[in-house]
Design an enzyme around this catalytic site. Structure first.
Site, mmCIF file in Angstrom:
data_model
loop_
_atom_site.group_PDB
_atom_site.id
_atom_site.type_symbol
_atom_site.label_atom_id
_atom_site.label_comp_id
_atom_site.label_asym_id
_atom_site.label_seq_id
_atom_site.Cartn_x
_atom_site.Cartn_y
_atom_site.Cartn_z
ATOM 1 C CG HIS A 1 -1.897 0.978 1.411
ATOM 2 N ND1 HIS A 1 -1.634 2.272 1.766
ATOM 3 C CD2 HIS A 1 -3.243 0.901 1.249
ATOM 4 C CE1 HIS A 1 -2.773 2.955 1.822
ATOM 5 N NE2 HIS A 1 -3.760 2.146 1.509
ATOM 6 C CB CYS B 1 -3.592 3.211 -1.543
ATOM 7 S SG CYS B 1 -4.758 4.486 -1.162
ATOM 8 C CD GLN C 1 -7.133 -4.316 4.136
ATOM 9 O OE1 GLN C 1 -8.091 -5.021 4.433
ATOM 10 N NE2 GLN C 1 -7.281 -3.053 3.760
ATOM 11 C CG ASP D 1 0.330 -2.188 6.152
ATOM 12 O OD1 ASP D 1 -0.633 -2.333 6.931
ATOM 13 O OD2 ASP D 1 0.261 -1.557 5.082
ATOM 14 C CE LYS E 1 -7.350 0.180 6.274
ATOM 15 N NZ LYS E 1 -8.134 0.606 5.126
HETATM 16 C C1 LIG Z 1 -2.581 -2.682 3.539
HETATM 17 C C2 LIG Z 1 -2.918 -1.309 4.015
HETATM 18 N N1 LIG Z 1 -1.968 -0.539 4.562
HETATM 19 C C3 LIG Z 1 -2.216 0.680 5.018
HETATM 20 C C4 LIG Z 1 -3.464 1.247 4.934
HETATM 21 C C5 LIG Z 1 -3.670 2.641 5.436
HETATM 22 O O1 LIG Z 1 -4.506 2.687 6.537
HETATM 23 P P1 LIG Z 1 -5.027 4.073 7.113
HETATM 24 O O2 LIG Z 1 -5.598 4.812 5.953
HETATM 25 O O3 LIG Z 1 -6.047 3.693 8.117
HETATM 26 O O4 LIG Z 1 -3.856 4.775 7.708
HETATM 27 C C6 LIG Z 1 -4.489 0.504 4.368
HETATM 28 C C7 LIG Z 1 -5.850 1.055 4.252
HETATM 29 O O5 LIG Z 1 -6.298 1.562 3.279
HETATM 30 C C8 LIG Z 1 -4.208 -0.804 3.886
HETATM 31 O O6 LIG Z 1 -5.157 -1.542 3.317
#
Ligand SMILES: Cc1ncc(COP(=O)(O)O)c(C=O)c1O
Lengths: 410, 119
Positions: free
Chosen positions: A116, A362, A197, A194, A220
């Site tokens: 991401h 993203c 998910q 990270d 999430k």
């Molecule tokens: C794999 C992953 N990493 C990071 C994020 C970023 O999360 P947040 O927007 O809550 O900071 C997301 C969410 O969109 C994600 O799916």
């Protein structure tokens, strides 16, 4: 299948809605909303400051969540749980708070092609600032090429940052194996995961994963927006500088300088998102109450159902593996002139009450790699998802095709 | 919103009149980062008027159909008139009210065209 929809006020109000965008953010159960409201109506004081009962209660509830999260993800110490504003903030905190002092010119940082942007750009920027080298671990057949691992990770690798679960492919990466092999090459390697998910979908055990940092967002996993967690191993915390300065994070302040608190407070300057942290605690209770095994098996049943159903249509392509995955399905049509994911998502939303996401999610490098620069359509599951939701999605998709197929010249 | 994907829009998407590249014309391009649409317009200008124009690129049905509709509207128009055009005129011809995210798609062609006439 148990009916979890009745625990979510938004779904009670909208019984015909097929919400399949939990990968972006989950809906919130009544118990989480109640807990947040309770803070605002019964003990809405600031924490760590007042000595009156209401403030003591707020402090206790807030700190209790740290304990809850620590138990939920099985950290060794409670003080390894740092509250942030979300995954993105957590990852940026690592890249600045740890990376700035510990990554030097010529060092190597390894990330994967399925990251991401929030686990990609902070490292890109760090490497630029420090003159370090950013290397990308190849993705093939929707997974990391494990055989290649030792070609990316060598004695110069100071840090690896990987997602536990791809938010586009649903792929679950074998973190334990990666950590074990990486530490054999370089025992001091810093491993950042990270978990955005992952945490709401299956049991995450930090001590088993044996990582240095782990980031996730409350929103999430059925909690509120505006709060997240950075698990930061105690020994790594000592190597970190704070990113934000101000109240709450100091030990002493003099005109000439200041010293920092020890522990997670060092990274939580200012009044934190108190209500949201308390809401996160309720979300942890909600998930623990159901049990992560039940959550995972509920989703597994739906994943198998969805894949079985989508496979029947030769003109729909599902990206991702059949196994070792969570319920995130990115699809495209196999033929031309059928519009793009944006068109499908907008028709599914307006005509079929199906909420799915379109675009790059993203993860632009991954989409370019797959040769899908205009993006994919992504459906993602939560605890409230049902077979009916999947039926509505697949049937809607077939209708969308018809809309494009039926347009004749003239 | 319900009739966004109506016959006339889908017709322009699947069977565009102005798709292609005009060799030797002036040109401009733009991408819509939120969805990956990319659009390029090439045009021939004589005496301050657009005499012919074509678009190329990839994108959602709305951005490509809107680009075709837009070129229908502007061929034969003076550059000074084009500078004054607004997205609502395209929306009117499309016959629908667009949501903010779809406006980005539908207005992409006009954005490119304005870039083109301003060079
Ligand atoms: C794999 C992953 N990493 C990071 C994020 C970023 O999360 P947040 O927007 O809550 O900071 C997301 C969410 O969109 C994600 O799916």
């Amino acid at each position: 299948m148990a009916d979890y929809k009745k625990l979510f006020p938004l779904l009670i109000k909208n019984p015909d809605l097929h919400y399949l965008d939990s990968g972006a953010t989950t809906l919130k159960p009544q118990v989480v909303l109640d807990k947040i409201m309770e803070y605002y109506t019964e003990y809405s004081a600031n924490i760590h400051r007042g000595l009156y009962p209401m403030s003591e209660r707020a402090t206790m509830e807030y700190e209790n969540v740290r304990k809850k999260v620590a138990t939920f993800i099985n950290t060794k110490h409670e003080s390894e749980v740092v509250f942030t504003s979300g995954t993105t903030a957590s990852l940026n905190l690592v890249s600045r708070g740890w990376g700035e002092d510990n990554i030097l010119e010529g060092d190597e940082v390894v990330i994967s092609e399925m990251e991401h942007h929030s686990n990609l750009v902070p490292w890109q920027e760090l490497c630029k600032r420090k003159g370090a080298i950013l290397r990308y671990w190849l993705v093939e057949d929707f997974q990391l090429v494990m055989a290649d691992m030792e070609t990316y990770i060598g004695p110069k690798t100071k840090l690896i940052a990987l997602t536990q679960v791809s938010n586009v492919l649903g792929t679950v990466n074998p973190i334990e194996e990666i950590v074990e092999r990486a530490r054999k090459i370089n025992p001091k390697i810093c491993i950042v995961i990270d978990g955005a998910q992952a945490v709401g979908h299956f049991k995450v055990d930090i001590q088993e994963l044996n990582v240095d940092f782990y980031a996730f967002s409350a929103h999430k996993m059925y909690g509120p927006t505006g709060v997240g967690v950075l698990y930061a191993k105690a020994s790594r915390q000592l190597q970190m500088s704070p990113e934000n300065f101000g109240g709450g994070m100091i030990k002493e302040v003099h005109k000439e300088g200041a010293s920092w608190a020890i522990g997670p407070e060092k990274f939580e300057a200012g009044t934190p998102p108190i209500a949201q942290v308390i809401g996160l605690g309720a979300a942890v209770d909600f998930l623990s109450g159901i049990g992560m095994e039940t959550v995972a098996s509920h989703e597994k049943e739906l994943i198998d159902y969805a894949i079985g159903k989508l496979e029947k249509y030769s003109n729909i392509r599902v990206l991702g593996k059949k196994n070792n995955r969570i319920g995130v399905f990115s699809v495209v049509f196999n033929d031309e002139d059928m519009g793009t994911a944006h068109d499908w998502s907008s028709i599914l939303g307006s005509k079929f009450n199906v909420c799915v996401r379109a675009g790059h999610h993203c993860a632009m490098p991954l989409h370019n790699l797959m040769g899908l620069p205009s993006g994919t359509l992504r459906a993602s599951l939560g605890i409230y998802s049902t077979k009916e939701d999947i039926d509505a999605f697949v049937e809607g998709l077939i209708e969308v095709r018809k809309i494009f197929e039926e347009t004749d010249n003239g | 919103m319900d009739d966004l994907y109506q016959e006339i829009i889908l017709d322009h998407y699947k069977y565009p009149t102005h798709k292609g590249i005009l060799e030797g014309g002036i040109e401009a391009g733009e991408v819509n980062m939120s969805c990956g649409d990319s659009l390029r317009i090439t045009a021939k200008v004589e005496k301050g008027k657009i005499v012919d124009a074509k678009f190329s690129g990839g994108g959602c049905a709305i951005s490509l159909a809107a680009a075709d509709i837009l070129l229908d509207m502007v061929i034969g128009k003076k550059l000074t008139e084009i500078k004054k055009m607004s997205g609502t005129e395209i929306e009117k011809i499309m016959g629908v009210e667009l949501t903010p995210s779809r406006k980005k798609c539908a207005y992409l062609g006009l954005e490119v065209l304005k870039k083109l006439v301003n060079v």
